[in-house]
Design an enzyme around this catalytic site. Sequence first.
Site, mmCIF file in Angstrom:
data_model
loop_
_atom_site.group_PDB
_atom_site.id
_atom_site.type_symbol
_atom_site.label_atom_id
_atom_site.label_comp_id
_atom_site.label_asym_id
_atom_site.label_seq_id
_atom_site.Cartn_x
_atom_site.Cartn_y
_atom_site.Cartn_z
ATOM 1 C CG ASN A 42 34.824 48.736 48.540
ATOM 2 O OD1 ASN A 42 35.658 49.168 49.341
ATOM 3 N ND2 ASN A 42 33.780 49.453 49.062
ATOM 4 C CB CYS A 53 34.379 43.318 45.627
ATOM 5 S SG CYS A 53 32.636 43.408 45.320
ATOM 6 C CD GLU A 55 36.231 40.646 48.781
ATOM 7 O OE1 GLU A 55 35.701 41.887 48.173
ATOM 8 O OE2 GLU A 55 35.206 40.294 49.864
#
Length: 130
Positions: A42, A53, A55
């Site tokens: 992040n 983020c 991901e």
Amino acid sequence: MNELELIELAKMVRNRAFAPFSNFKVGAVLVTSDNKTYTGCNIESASYGLTVCAERVAIWKALSDGENSFSKLIVVTDVENPAPPCGACRQIIWEFCGNISIVLSNLNGKTKSFKMKELLPNPFGKEFLE
Ligand code: THU
């Protein structure tokens, strides 16, 4: 890489998180169908809403490298109950990775595994736009 190695890699990239505002560091590893790995952490902005983020950093890196088929996403956080992807990330994971396996781990190696559909039942997708 086996699952333990993937978790170790996610822990490593978690150390590169830039999270001075929340102090909540996240590491992610996205695995392609042919077993390549893309890492993400992040990255927070002083304008908080611009934070990205872990991901999505991993997904954007993979997509911008031309990847389009994925098998697994590892997410590592430093909390007792391994934290799942936020709602915004669930939408993006579903759209770009489909029903992949999601493995959550904390730093002590406590893990929880899901299929993406369990984390995002009844998803919105491009079929509604046709
Ligand atoms: N964060 C992630 O990186 N992934 C998630 O799925 C949940 C939240 C980050 C965003 C922000 O930098 C910090 O964690 C606290 O919300």
